[in-house]
Design a protein around this motif. Sequence first.
Motif, PDB file in Angstrom:
ATOM      1  N   LYS A  18      -4.255   5.494  -4.092  1.00 53.95           N
ATOM      2  CA  LYS A  18      -4.013   6.893  -3.735  1.00 53.95           C
ATOM      3  C   LYS A  18      -2.631   7.319  -4.243  1.00 53.95           C
ATOM      4  CE  LYS A  18      -6.737   7.377   0.507  1.00 53.95           C
ATOM      5  NZ  LYS A  18      -7.306   6.043   0.750  1.00 53.95           N
ATOM      6  N   GLU A  60       5.310   9.784  -7.139  1.00 56.40           N
ATOM      7  CA  GLU A  60       6.465  10.239  -7.923  1.00 56.40           C
ATOM      8  C   GLU A  60       6.080  10.399  -9.391  1.00 56.40           C
ATOM      9  OE1 GLU A  60       9.398  10.986  -6.631  1.00 56.40           O
ATOM     10  OE2 GLU A  60       9.404   9.987  -4.676  1.00 56.40           O
ATOM     11  N   MET A  78       0.599  17.512   3.408  1.00 55.70           N
ATOM     12  CA  MET A  78       1.210  16.328   2.772  1.00 55.70           C
ATOM     13  C   MET A  78       1.567  15.217   3.748  1.00 55.70           C
ATOM     14  SD  MET A  78       4.055  17.551   0.053  1.00 55.70           S
ATOM     15  CE  MET A  78       4.878  16.002  -0.232  1.00 55.70           C
ATOM     16  N   GLU A  81      12.261  12.187 -10.933  1.00 53.67           N
ATOM     17  CA  GLU A  81      11.000  11.733 -10.315  1.00 53.67           C
ATOM     18  C   GLU A  81      10.519  10.455 -11.012  1.00 53.67           C
ATOM     19  OE1 GLU A  81      10.605  13.247  -7.742  1.00 53.67           O
ATOM     20  OE2 GLU A  81      10.733  15.417  -7.940  1.00 53.67           O
ATOM     21  N   SER A 114      -4.885   8.946  12.331  1.00 51.18           N
ATOM     22  CA  SER A 114      -4.148   8.211  11.300  1.00 51.18           C
ATOM     23  C   SER A 114      -4.303   6.702  11.564  1.00 51.18           C
ATOM     24  CB  SER A 114      -2.670   8.626  11.361  1.00 51.18           C
ATOM     25  OG  SER A 114      -1.854   7.661  10.761  1.00 51.18           O
ATOM     26  N   ARG A 133       0.841  -1.203   0.000  1.00 58.55           N
ATOM     27  CA  ARG A 133       0.000   0.000   0.000  1.00 58.55           C
ATOM     28  C   ARG A 133       0.877   1.255   0.000  1.00 58.55           C
ATOM     29  NH1 ARG A 133      -1.390   3.517   3.745  1.00 58.55           N
ATOM     30  NH2 ARG A 133      -0.387   2.345   5.399  1.00 58.55           N
ATOM     31  N   ASN A 146       9.885  13.722   5.193  1.00 55.55           N
ATOM     32  CA  ASN A 146       9.149  12.470   5.372  1.00 55.55           C
ATOM     33  C   ASN A 146       9.982  11.247   4.958  1.00 55.55           C
ATOM     34  OD1 ASN A 146       7.514  10.565   3.310  1.00 55.55           O
ATOM     35  ND2 ASN A 146       6.304  10.849   5.171  1.00 55.55           N
ATOM     36  N   LYS A 170       7.281   3.140   9.441  1.00 56.86           N
ATOM     37  CA  LYS A 170       7.359   4.582   9.711  1.00 56.86           C
ATOM     38  C   LYS A 170       8.220   4.752  10.951  1.00 56.86           C
ATOM     39  CE  LYS A 170       3.378   7.218   9.150  1.00 56.86           C
ATOM     40  NZ  LYS A 170       1.900   7.420   9.050  1.00 56.86           N
ATOM     41  N   ASN A 186      -3.251   4.068  10.115  1.00 57.99           N
ATOM     42  CA  ASN A 186      -2.151   3.124   9.856  1.00 57.99           C
ATOM     43  C   ASN A 186      -0.919   3.356  10.723  1.00 57.99           C
ATOM     44  OD1 ASN A 186      -3.443   1.899   7.443  1.00 57.99           O
ATOM     45  ND2 ASN A 186      -3.260   3.972   6.661  1.00 57.99           N
ATOM     46  N   ASN A 217       3.360  11.378  11.690  1.00 57.20           N
ATOM     47  CA  ASN A 217       2.916  12.446  10.771  1.00 57.20           C
ATOM     48  C   ASN A 217       3.064  13.823  11.427  1.00 57.20           C
ATOM     49  OD1 ASN A 217       2.073  10.166   9.414  1.00 57.20           O
ATOM     50  ND2 ASN A 217      -0.090  10.735   9.277  1.00 57.20           N
ATOM     51  N   GLN A 259       1.678   3.606  -3.327  1.00 54.82           N
ATOM     52  CA  GLN A 259       1.190   4.999  -3.277  1.00 54.82           C
ATOM     53  C   GLN A 259       2.353   5.970  -3.483  1.00 54.82           C
ATOM     54  OE1 GLN A 259      -0.759   5.753   0.451  1.00 54.82           O
ATOM     55  NE2 GLN A 259      -2.453   4.382   0.018  1.00 54.82           N
ATOM     56  N   GLU A 286      16.333  14.063  -4.023  1.00 55.92           N
ATOM     57  CA  GLU A 286      15.318  15.010  -3.512  1.00 55.92           C
ATOM     58  C   GLU A 286      15.993  16.233  -2.892  1.00 55.92           C
ATOM     59  OE1 GLU A 286      12.407  14.822  -4.346  1.00 55.92           O
ATOM     60  OE2 GLU A 286      11.603  12.797  -4.263  1.00 55.92           O
ATOM     61  N   SER A 346      -1.739  13.912  -2.165  1.00 55.17           N
ATOM     62  CA  SER A 346      -2.723  14.989  -2.353  1.00 55.17           C
ATOM     63  C   SER A 346      -2.109  16.213  -3.048  1.00 55.17           C
ATOM     64  CB  SER A 346      -3.259  15.417  -0.985  1.00 55.17           C
ATOM     65  OG  SER A 346      -2.178  15.652  -0.074  1.00 55.17           O
TER      66      SER A 346
HETATM   67  N1  3HC Z   1      -2.055  12.287   0.097  1.00 52.66           N
HETATM   68  C1  3HC Z   1      -2.861  11.254  -0.182  1.00 52.66           C
HETATM   69  N2  3HC Z   1      -3.226  10.342   0.738  1.00 52.66           N
HETATM   70  C2  3HC Z   1      -2.717  10.473   1.967  1.00 52.66           C
HETATM   71  C3  3HC Z   1      -1.845  11.515   2.327  1.00 52.66           C
HETATM   72  C4  3HC Z   1      -1.517  12.451   1.322  1.00 52.66           C
HETATM   73  N3  3HC Z   1      -0.721  13.496   1.552  1.00 52.66           N
HETATM   74  N4  3HC Z   1      -1.519  11.370   3.630  1.00 52.66           N
HETATM   75  C5  3HC Z   1      -2.172  10.286   4.080  1.00 52.66           C
HETATM   76  N5  3HC Z   1      -2.890   9.753   3.087  1.00 52.66           N
HETATM   77  C6  3HC Z   1      -3.789   8.610   3.147  1.00 52.66           C
HETATM   78  C7  3HC Z   1      -3.024   7.355   3.530  1.00 52.66           C
HETATM   79  O1  3HC Z   1      -2.466   6.762   2.395  1.00 52.66           O
HETATM   80  C8  3HC Z   1      -4.121   6.536   4.161  1.00 52.66           C
HETATM   81  O2  3HC Z   1      -4.958   5.973   3.173  1.00 52.66           O
HETATM   82  P1  3HC Z   1      -5.051   4.359   2.953  1.00 52.66           P
HETATM   83  O3  3HC Z   1      -5.201   3.750   4.314  1.00 52.66           O
HETATM   84  O4  3HC Z   1      -6.234   4.198   2.070  1.00 52.66           O
HETATM   85  O5  3HC Z   1      -3.793   3.951   2.311  1.00 52.66           O
HETATM   86  C9  3HC Z   1      -4.976   7.575   4.855  1.00 52.66           C
HETATM   87  O6  3HC Z   1      -4.696   8.808   4.211  1.00 52.66           O
HETATM   88  C10 3HC Z   1      -4.681   7.697   6.337  1.00 52.66           C
HETATM   89  O7  3HC Z   1      -3.341   8.153   6.548  1.00 52.66           O
HETATM   90  P2  3HC Z   1      -2.275   7.417   7.470  1.00 52.66           P
HETATM   91  O8  3HC Z   1      -1.495   8.466   8.174  1.00 52.66           O
HETATM   92  O9  3HC Z   1      -2.942   6.399   8.325  1.00 52.66           O
HETATM   93  O10 3HC Z   1      -1.400   6.671   6.367  1.00 52.66           O
HETATM   94  P3  3HC Z   1       0.132   6.261   6.400  1.00 52.66           P
HETATM   95  O11 3HC Z   1       0.480   5.680   7.733  1.00 52.66           O
HETATM   96  O12 3HC Z   1       0.415   5.442   5.202  1.00 52.66           O
HETATM   97  O13 3HC Z   1       0.916   7.656   6.293  1.00 52.66           O
HETATM   98  C11 3HC Z   1       2.180   8.823   4.623  1.00 52.66           C
HETATM   99  C12 3HC Z   1       0.781   8.464   5.132  1.00 52.66           C
HETATM  100  C13 3HC Z   1       2.873   9.688   5.660  1.00 52.66           C
HETATM  101  C14 3HC Z   1       2.035   9.594   3.313  1.00 52.66           C
HETATM  102  C15 3HC Z   1       2.987   7.516   4.418  1.00 52.66           C
HETATM  103  O14 3HC Z   1       2.267   6.637   3.618  1.00 52.66           O
HETATM  104  C16 3HC Z   1       4.339   7.719   3.809  1.00 52.66           C
HETATM  105  O15 3HC Z   1       5.263   8.140   4.468  1.00 52.66           O
HETATM  106  N6  3HC Z   1       4.495   7.368   2.498  1.00 52.66           N
HETATM  107  C17 3HC Z   1       5.754   7.375   1.810  1.00 52.66           C
HETATM  108  C18 3HC Z   1       6.096   8.718   1.285  1.00 52.66           C
HETATM  109  C19 3HC Z   1       5.119   9.194   0.240  1.00 52.66           C
HETATM  110  O16 3HC Z   1       4.322   8.481  -0.292  1.00 52.66           O
HETATM  111  N7  3HC Z   1       5.202  10.492  -0.075  1.00 52.66           N
HETATM  112  C20 3HC Z   1       4.313  11.045  -1.069  1.00 52.66           C
HETATM  113  C21 3HC Z   1       4.917  12.195  -1.643  1.00 52.66           C
HETATM  114  S1  3HC Z   1       6.180  11.688  -2.742  1.00 52.66           S
HETATM  115  C22 3HC Z   1       6.603  13.047  -3.410  1.00 52.66           C
HETATM  116  O17 3HC Z   1       6.143  13.998  -2.922  1.00 52.66           O
HETATM  117  C23 3HC Z   1       7.477  13.043  -4.620  1.00 52.66           C
HETATM  118  C24 3HC Z   1       8.559  14.021  -4.510  1.00 52.66           C
HETATM  119  O18 3HC Z   1       9.293  13.942  -5.654  1.00 52.66           O
HETATM  120  C25 3HC Z   1       8.133  15.400  -4.307  1.00 52.66           C
END
Ligand code: 3HC
Length: 336
Positions: free
Chosen positions: A127, A66, A219, A96, A227, A57, A156, A239, A229, A243, A61, A179, A130
């Motif tokens: 997902k 990316e 973000m 990216e 949260s 998951r 993060n 993690k 998860n 958050n 995501q 990054e 956002s």
């Molecule tokens: N956008 C979309 N969905 C989000 C979110 C966000 N900013 N933050 C949380 N969510 C979603 C989670 O995915 C979860 O949904 P799900 O249960 O259906 O999967 C729900 O909201 C509840 O959030 P939780 O805090 O319980 O979820 P997590 O424990 O997974 O924490 C997270 C969320 C901090 C984003 C974590 O998943 C994480 O660290 N992910 C890895 C990093 C990542 O994905 N970063 C995204 C940005 S990458 C980027 O920005 C590219 C760069 O080049 C700029």
Amino acid sequence: MYTQAMDTLGKDAEDRKPVRSAEQAMLEARFDARIDDGAFIEAKDWMPDHYRKTLVRQISQHAHSEIVGMLPEGNWISRAPTLKRKAILLAKVQDEGGHGLYLYAAAETLGTSRDEMLYALHTGKAKYSSIFNYPTLTWADVGAIGWLVDGAAIMNQVPICRCSYAPYARAMVRICREESFHQRQGFESLLTMMQHGTEAQKAMVQDAVDRWWWPSVMMFGPPDDQSPNSAQSMRWGIKRISNDELRQKFVDAAVEQAKVLGVTLPDPDLKWNEERQHHDFGAIDWDEFWNVIAGNGPCNRERIAARVKAWDDGAWVREAALAHAEKQQQRFKEAA
Ligand code: 3HC
């Protein structure tokens, strides 16, 4: 050992259930002990189903973020103001894409296929961050994305370099190095406009910061107490920092950087709290966050449509690559 012991209980399936449970319990206890010892888990190691699913998951995501994240900035490659900025932006957007590919590969080690992950993205089931559902209206948005969005991403993602799942942790080491360059180029681009630009350019930077600040603060995901998860992911070392803690670190760092840039962060409640040794900040509009995640942000539909089109347009490349691989395999067989 457990199988033999349970054989004495009888042959029907119900009788055998506790055997599996005992074995399962033992495997889980061993797994938990390894996590507690700070060991890394490799793809071939036993892991609980829920650990595997949580990783698929999160990593998928992350990969989608990316890949979708290439779109808002990619939009500006042909309109970059100078050759230098164009070359930097091209390199960043390519990076990216590379990050997405490492991450899909890391998720594949858990037994999911890239096709499955992409199908989930294209059908709106998966997902992605956002932040990428907001539009890039001016050139200053490209700098603001580098400074704030990549800045938030690094905050993060650096802890994920110590994630308990080794293939994900390894991918993150390289990603974080890149990054870091992304964040710096964004900051430097904004600094140039703020120090040497016209009044109109300075106003453009402030406007971009006004629009990107709150989505960047969001973000990091929902507050810790909302949260679903976090607790389990922290327990498993997926993690490392919550958050809210990451969000606070980001705000504290950004306040100082904003002073250097000479921009105002759009939050009247932002102020240093001597007692906490952190900045207090205003209320986050969580309705906006959940609305964007639900698919109703300003650009959600556009982003998915662009990805689906890229997938459809690339069909001939995938077919050609498959045909080439089959031919090669045939030649290899004939030569053997
Ligand atoms: N956008 C979309 N969905 C989000 C979110 C966000 N900013 N933050 C949380 N969510 C979603 C989670 O995915 C979860 O949904 P799900 O249960 O259906 O999967 C729900 O909201 C509840 O959030 P939780 O805090 O319980 O979820 P997590 O424990 O997974 O924490 C997270 C969320 C901090 C984003 C974590 O998943 C994480 O660290 N992910 C890895 C990093 C990542 O994905 N970063 C995204 C940005 S990458 C980027 O920005 C590219 C760069 O080049 C700029």
